[in-house]
Design a protein around this motif. Structure first.
Motif, PDB file in Angstrom:
ATOM      1  N   ARG A 196      25.411  42.121  40.180  1.00 30.97           N
ATOM      2  CA  ARG A 196      25.270  41.184  41.374  1.00 30.97           C
ATOM      3  C   ARG A 196      26.296  40.723  41.784  1.00 30.97           C
ATOM      4  N   PRO A 197      26.495  40.529  43.256  1.00 34.63           N
ATOM      5  CA  PRO A 197      27.591  39.865  43.409  1.00 34.63           C
ATOM      6  C   PRO A 197      27.933  38.496  42.898  1.00 34.63           C
ATOM      7  N   SER A 198      29.239  38.266  42.815  1.00 31.90           N
ATOM      8  CA  SER A 198      29.516  36.666  42.030  1.00 31.90           C
ATOM      9  C   SER A 198      31.006  36.378  42.412  1.00 31.90           C
ATOM     10  N   ALA A 199      30.853  35.095  43.209  1.00 31.65           N
ATOM     11  CA  ALA A 199      32.092  34.708  43.730  1.00 31.65           C
ATOM     12  C   ALA A 199      33.266  34.021  42.714  1.00 31.65           C
ATOM     13  N   PRO A 200      32.720  33.500  41.831  1.00 34.76           N
ATOM     14  CA  PRO A 200      33.962  32.601  40.882  1.00 34.76           C
ATOM     15  C   PRO A 200      34.975  33.701  40.272  1.00 34.76           C
ATOM     16  N   THR A 201      36.035  33.511  40.100  1.00 34.77           N
ATOM     17  CA  THR A 201      37.048  34.181  39.523  1.00 34.77           C
ATOM     18  C   THR A 201      36.552  34.370  38.082  1.00 34.77           C
ATOM     19  N   ASN A 202      37.014  35.427  37.372  1.00 35.96           N
ATOM     20  CA  ASN A 202      36.626  35.632  35.855  1.00 35.96           C
ATOM     21  C   ASN A 202      37.154  34.601  35.147  1.00 35.96           C
ATOM     22  N   LEU A 203      38.330  34.209  35.574  1.00 29.94           N
ATOM     23  CA  LEU A 203      39.004  33.161  34.596  1.00 29.94           C
ATOM     24  C   LEU A 203      38.084  31.936  34.316  1.00 29.94           C
ATOM     25  N   THR A 204      37.103  31.836  35.049  1.00 27.24           N
ATOM     26  CA  THR A 204      36.173  30.347  34.811  1.00 27.24           C
ATOM     27  C   THR A 204      35.398  30.753  33.590  1.00 27.24           C
ATOM     28  N   PHE A 260      30.817  41.624  40.630  1.00 29.06           N
ATOM     29  CA  PHE A 260      31.952  41.617  41.459  1.00 29.06           C
ATOM     30  C   PHE A 260      32.124  40.712  42.571  1.00 29.06           C
ATOM     31  N   ARG A 261      33.050  40.043  42.884  1.00 30.10           N
ATOM     32  CA  ARG A 261      33.321  39.211  43.847  1.00 30.10           C
ATOM     33  C   ARG A 261      33.806  40.307  45.132  1.00 30.10           C
ATOM     34  N   ASP A 262      33.793  39.751  46.498  1.00 24.71           N
ATOM     35  CA  ASP A 262      34.256  40.781  47.593  1.00 24.71           C
ATOM     36  C   ASP A 262      33.139  41.789  47.609  1.00 24.71           C
ATOM     37  N   ALA A 263      31.800  41.639  47.212  1.00 26.04           N
ATOM     38  CA  ALA A 263      31.109  42.685  47.150  1.00 26.04           C
ATOM     39  C   ALA A 263      30.723  43.568  48.419  1.00 26.04           C
ATOM     40  N   PRO A 301      27.120  37.780  34.758  1.00 24.38           N
ATOM     41  CA  PRO A 301      27.626  37.873  36.206  1.00 24.38           C
ATOM     42  C   PRO A 301      28.032  36.795  36.784  1.00 24.38           C
ATOM     43  N   ARG A 302      27.931  35.507  35.907  1.00 24.04           N
ATOM     44  CA  ARG A 302      28.225  34.288  36.763  1.00 24.04           C
ATOM     45  C   ARG A 302      29.568  34.177  36.916  1.00 24.04           C
ATOM     46  N   ALA A 303      30.511  34.787  36.595  1.00 21.44           N
ATOM     47  CA  ALA A 303      31.884  35.059  37.062  1.00 21.44           C
ATOM     48  C   ALA A 303      32.204  36.439  37.423  1.00 21.44           C
ATOM     49  N   ALA A 304      33.194  36.692  38.436  1.00 24.53           N
ATOM     50  CA  ALA A 304      33.379  38.285  38.546  1.00 24.53           C
ATOM     51  C   ALA A 304      34.085  38.814  37.551  1.00 24.53           C
ATOM     52  N   SER A 305      33.672  40.186  37.571  1.00 25.58           N
ATOM     53  CA  SER A 305      34.648  40.984  36.619  1.00 25.58           C
ATOM     54  C   SER A 305      35.832  41.357  37.341  1.00 25.58           C
ATOM     55  N   ALA A 306      35.905  41.685  38.693  1.00 24.41           N
ATOM     56  CA  ALA A 306      36.969  41.965  39.694  1.00 24.41           C
ATOM     57  C   ALA A 306      36.558  41.832  40.834  1.00 24.41           C
ATOM     58  N   GLY A 307      37.522  41.862  41.612  1.00 24.71           N
ATOM     59  CA  GLY A 307      37.217  41.801  43.163  1.00 24.71           C
ATOM     60  C   GLY A 307      37.753  42.983  44.043  1.00 24.71           C
ATOM     61  N   GLY A 308      37.611  42.784  45.332  1.00 30.42           N
ATOM     62  CA  GLY A 308      37.855  43.888  46.259  1.00 30.42           C
ATOM     63  C   GLY A 308      39.354  44.338  46.187  1.00 30.42           C
ATOM     64  N   ILE A 309      40.269  43.772  45.936  1.00 32.07           N
ATOM     65  CA  ILE A 309      41.702  44.026  45.963  1.00 32.07           C
ATOM     66  C   ILE A 309      41.898  44.964  44.630  1.00 32.07           C
ATOM     67  N   LEU A 310      41.477  44.493  43.679  1.00 29.53           N
ATOM     68  CA  LEU A 310      41.783  45.501  42.305  1.00 29.53           C
ATOM     69  C   LEU A 310      40.898  46.606  42.443  1.00 29.53           C
ATOM     70  N   VAL A 311      39.398  46.627  42.846  1.00 35.89           N
ATOM     71  CA  VAL A 311      38.883  47.930  43.049  1.00 35.89           C
ATOM     72  C   VAL A 311      39.467  48.780  43.950  1.00 35.89           C
TER      73      VAL A 311
END
Length: 239
Positions: free
Chosen positions: A141-149, A124-127, A97-107
């Motif tokens: 758990r919440p995760s702010a960094p983009t999955n790309l990292t 997820f970011r934007d939890a 969970p250190r980088a997000a799988s997706a965020g609020g827009i995609l969900v």
């Protein structure tokens, strides 16, 4: 061809993951629970849908810049746009969970497309935003960094491992406030039938316990008296 009929979906929405876990255990299946995931908000009914999967691998810097999101065939973006209505998008994020799988827009896009839910063994970011969406979402758990990292989205609708559970496309995924469980597609009908029976009995037992009755001979039902009382209870309650 879908294995999850409208009737089976309706039945499964009333069956707990705990009861399903027991029904699967009776068949020798012990590792069907996706470990470590919880819903972002309390659910009022179970999430039920056939698995549609997305697999991440470790990111490599020469392939994973922000510009990859401009590609309309980027696997993460494409999975969000083709995940079938009524399915559950299951993301193998390598239990990381250190980088997000997706965020609020995609969900939110998944919700608007009629997807039944989303599960990741990452974060997820934007939890807070996702918690307000009218669709079940499970993560670690919440995760702010983009999955790309850390993650590269690579494969769509292939067998994946999510939270130590094997998930094959078309398996039925059920989630409630206790967690998420995966039902192999070929067992859907028989497990649903048995779990429906188990749920009726457990509801009867709970009523008996709340009335102050002992669990000995009741749970499990080892006395004829218990079986007789249950038969009367079923007839009275139409169960």
């Amino acid at each position: 061809m879908t294995v999850l009929t409208a009737e089976l979906r309706s039945q499964r929405e009333k069956i707990s993951t705990a009861t399903l876990a027991t029904a699967l255990y009776k068949r020798g299946l012990r590792q069907q629970v996706i470990q470590g995931v919880t819903p972002l908000k309390r659910l009022t009914k179970s999430m039920v849908g056939e698995a549609f999967t997305l697999r991440y691998i470790p990111a490599r810097e020469d392939r994973n810049g922000l510009e990859v999101f401009r590609n309309p065939d980027h696997p993460q973006r494409k999975a969000v746009e083709i995940c079938p209505p009524g399915a559950v998008l299951v993301m193998d994020s390598r239990n990381d969970p250190r980088a997000a799988s997706a965020g609020g827009i995609l969900v939110t896009r998944l919700m608007k497309r009629g997807v039944a839910g989303v599960v990741t063994d990452g974060g997820f970011r934007d939890a807070d935003d996702i918690a307000q969406i009218d669709m079940p979402a499970f993560h670690t758990r919440p995760s702010a960094p983009t999955n790309l990292t850390l993650h590269e989205a690579l494969d769509i609708n292939v067998p994946v491992g999510c939270g130590e559970a094997a998930v094959f496309p078309g398996d039925v995924v059920v989630g409630d406030n206790d967690g998420v469980i995966v039902i192999p597609a070929h067992l859907v009908e028989e497990v649903t039938a048995e779990a429906t029976e188990m749920t009726a009995f457990e509801d009867f037992v709970m009523e008996e316990v709340r009335e102050g009755n002992t669990i000995i001979g009741l749970y499990p039902a080892t006395r004829d008296e218990t079986r007789e009382k249950f038969a009367v209870w079923r007839a009275r309650n139409g169960r």
